[in-house]
Design a protein around this motif. Structure first.
Motif, PDB file in Angstrom:
ATOM      1  N   UNK A  67     -77.084 -77.816 -47.157  1.00  0.00           N
ATOM      2  CA  UNK A  67     -77.902 -78.886 -47.788  1.00  0.00           C
ATOM      3  C   UNK A  67     -78.299 -78.522 -49.245  1.00  0.00           C
ATOM      4  N   UNK A  68     -78.724 -77.333 -49.354  1.00  0.00           N
ATOM      5  CA  UNK A  68     -79.086 -77.102 -50.916  1.00  0.00           C
ATOM      6  C   UNK A  68     -78.062 -77.137 -51.796  1.00  0.00           C
ATOM      7  N   UNK A  69     -76.880 -76.342 -51.594  1.00  0.00           N
ATOM      8  CA  UNK A  69     -75.951 -76.114 -52.504  1.00  0.00           C
ATOM      9  C   UNK A  69     -74.534 -76.894 -52.225  1.00  0.00           C
ATOM     10  N   UNK A  70     -74.514 -76.686 -50.973  1.00  0.00           N
ATOM     11  CA  UNK A  70     -73.267 -77.314 -50.443  1.00  0.00           C
ATOM     12  C   UNK A  70     -73.045 -78.957 -50.725  1.00  0.00           C
ATOM     13  N   UNK A  71     -74.346 -79.872 -50.705  1.00  0.00           N
ATOM     14  CA  UNK A  71     -74.237 -81.177 -51.019  1.00  0.00           C
ATOM     15  C   UNK A  71     -73.887 -81.273 -52.489  1.00  0.00           C
ATOM     16  N   UNK A  72     -74.519 -80.632 -53.295  1.00  0.00           N
ATOM     17  CA  UNK A  72     -74.190 -80.797 -54.900  1.00  0.00           C
ATOM     18  C   UNK A  72     -72.693 -80.364 -55.131  1.00  0.00           C
ATOM     19  N   UNK A  73     -72.100 -79.480 -54.599  1.00  0.00           N
ATOM     20  CA  UNK A  73     -70.846 -79.279 -54.459  1.00  0.00           C
ATOM     21  C   UNK A  73     -69.868 -80.175 -53.820  1.00  0.00           C
ATOM     22  N   UNK A  74     -70.200 -80.751 -52.762  1.00  0.00           N
ATOM     23  CA  UNK A  74     -69.594 -81.996 -52.045  1.00  0.00           C
ATOM     24  C   UNK A  74     -69.496 -83.218 -53.145  1.00  0.00           C
ATOM     25  N   UNK A  75     -70.635 -83.311 -53.823  1.00  0.00           N
ATOM     26  CA  UNK A  75     -70.956 -84.758 -54.587  1.00  0.00           C
ATOM     27  C   UNK A  75     -69.755 -84.344 -55.804  1.00  0.00           C
ATOM     28  N   UNK A  76     -69.847 -83.314 -56.361  1.00  0.00           N
ATOM     29  CA  UNK A  76     -68.858 -83.052 -57.141  1.00  0.00           C
ATOM     30  C   UNK A  76     -67.319 -83.187 -56.925  1.00  0.00           C
ATOM     31  N   UNK A  77     -66.933 -82.874 -55.728  1.00  0.00           N
ATOM     32  CA  UNK A  77     -65.819 -83.277 -55.221  1.00  0.00           C
ATOM     33  C   UNK A  77     -65.366 -84.568 -55.048  1.00  0.00           C
ATOM     34  N   UNK A  78     -66.346 -85.302 -54.645  1.00  0.00           N
ATOM     35  CA  UNK A  78     -66.392 -86.799 -54.427  1.00  0.00           C
ATOM     36  C   UNK A  78     -66.055 -87.463 -55.802  1.00  0.00           C
ATOM     37  N   UNK A  79     -66.742 -87.006 -56.771  1.00  0.00           N
ATOM     38  CA  UNK A  79     -66.347 -87.436 -58.130  1.00  0.00           C
ATOM     39  C   UNK A  79     -65.078 -87.291 -58.839  1.00  0.00           C
ATOM     40  N   UNK A  80     -64.230 -85.964 -58.269  1.00  0.00           N
ATOM     41  CA  UNK A  80     -63.414 -85.679 -58.732  1.00  0.00           C
ATOM     42  C   UNK A  80     -62.192 -86.379 -57.947  1.00  0.00           C
ATOM     43  N   UNK A  81     -62.482 -86.474 -56.876  1.00  0.00           N
ATOM     44  CA  UNK A  81     -61.579 -87.258 -55.757  1.00  0.00           C
ATOM     45  C   UNK A  81     -61.471 -88.838 -56.343  1.00  0.00           C
ATOM     46  N   UNK A  82     -62.459 -89.363 -56.702  1.00  0.00           N
ATOM     47  CA  UNK A  82     -62.451 -90.576 -57.240  1.00  0.00           C
ATOM     48  C   UNK A  82     -61.730 -90.699 -58.667  1.00  0.00           C
ATOM     49  N   UNK A  83     -61.829 -89.653 -59.401  1.00  0.00           N
ATOM     50  CA  UNK A  83     -61.308 -89.855 -60.885  1.00  0.00           C
ATOM     51  C   UNK A  83     -59.852 -89.705 -60.379  1.00  0.00           C
ATOM     52  N   UNK A  84     -59.248 -88.633 -59.521  1.00  0.00           N
ATOM     53  CA  UNK A  84     -57.859 -88.703 -59.180  1.00  0.00           C
ATOM     54  C   UNK A  84     -57.302 -89.936 -58.768  1.00  0.00           C
ATOM     55  N   UNK A  85     -58.112 -90.495 -57.768  1.00  0.00           N
ATOM     56  CA  UNK A  85     -57.714 -92.061 -57.128  1.00  0.00           C
ATOM     57  C   UNK A  85     -57.692 -92.928 -58.199  1.00  0.00           C
ATOM     58  N   UNK A  86     -58.397 -92.928 -59.119  1.00  0.00           N
ATOM     59  CA  UNK A  86     -58.391 -93.816 -60.195  1.00  0.00           C
ATOM     60  C   UNK A  86     -57.126 -93.718 -60.986  1.00  0.00           C
ATOM     61  N   UNK A  87     -56.877 -92.505 -61.361  1.00  0.00           N
ATOM     62  CA  UNK A  87     -55.744 -92.021 -62.061  1.00  0.00           C
ATOM     63  C   UNK A  87     -54.364 -92.349 -61.143  1.00  0.00           C
ATOM     64  N   UNK A  88     -54.322 -92.135 -60.132  1.00  0.00           N
ATOM     65  CA  UNK A  88     -53.208 -92.594 -59.165  1.00  0.00           C
ATOM     66  C   UNK A  88     -53.093 -93.938 -59.393  1.00  0.00           C
ATOM     67  N   UNK A  89     -54.309 -94.750 -58.937  1.00  0.00           N
ATOM     68  CA  UNK A  89     -53.959 -96.141 -58.770  1.00  0.00           C
ATOM     69  C   UNK A  89     -53.438 -96.896 -60.366  1.00  0.00           C
ATOM     70  N   UNK A  90     -54.105 -96.315 -61.407  1.00  0.00           N
ATOM     71  CA  UNK A  90     -53.692 -96.666 -62.492  1.00  0.00           C
ATOM     72  C   UNK A  90     -52.058 -96.551 -62.966  1.00  0.00           C
ATOM     73  N   UNK A  91     -51.832 -95.242 -62.532  1.00  0.00           N
ATOM     74  CA  UNK A  91     -50.263 -94.758 -62.969  1.00  0.00           C
ATOM     75  C   UNK A  91     -49.373 -95.996 -61.899  1.00  0.00           C
ATOM     76  N   UNK A  92     -49.811 -96.137 -60.809  1.00  0.00           N
ATOM     77  CA  UNK A  92     -48.816 -97.041 -59.732  1.00  0.00           C
ATOM     78  C   UNK A  92     -49.118 -98.524 -60.432  1.00  0.00           C
ATOM     79  N   UNK A  93     -50.168 -98.874 -61.024  1.00  0.00           N
ATOM     80  CA  UNK A  93     -50.272-100.277 -60.991  1.00  0.00           C
ATOM     81  C   UNK A  93     -49.814-100.642 -62.675  1.00  0.00           C
ATOM     82  N   UNK A  94     -50.014 -99.532 -63.521  1.00  0.00           N
ATOM     83  CA  UNK A  94     -49.555 -99.895 -65.154  1.00  0.00           C
ATOM     84  C   UNK A  94     -48.548 -99.160 -65.586  1.00  0.00           C
TER      85      UNK A  94
END
Length: 102
Positions: A67-94
């Protein structure tokens, strides 16, 4: 938020969402209902997974650490996954397809 079935209770989290949407609206970048619903569904799934992960810890110390440390690290992971997903979508789309290895 009502469409998500989340309780309509005042909280810091709800206030933060309201303030963020208002700030986005103020600069003309406010999400429409469909975008907000998509974000809400994604957030709901993430929240459920995080709470399940925390609850699955073997002992109180593991739960506190998660709860104390893991949630922060999970949130960082989620931000990185969203960035990867956006890059992947942009590559496929554009970017044009450049052969079978693409």
């Amino acid at each position: 938020m009502r469409a998500m079935g989340w309780p309509h209770e005042q909280s810091d989290a709800r206030l933060a969402v309201d303030e963020q949407v208002a700030a986005m609206d103020a600069v003309g970048l406010g999400p429409d209902v469909d975008v907000l619903a998509a974000y809400g569904r994604a957030a709901d799934g993430i929240a459920d997974a995080q709470l399940s992960f925390t609850a699955a810890q073997d002992d109180l110390e593991g739960m506190i650490l998660t709860a104390a440390i893991g949630m922060h690290m999970h949130h960082q992971l989620i931000l990185e996954l969203v960035a990867l997903a956006q890059a992947s979508h942009a590559i496929r789309r554009y970017l044009p397809q450049q052969g079978p290895d693409r």
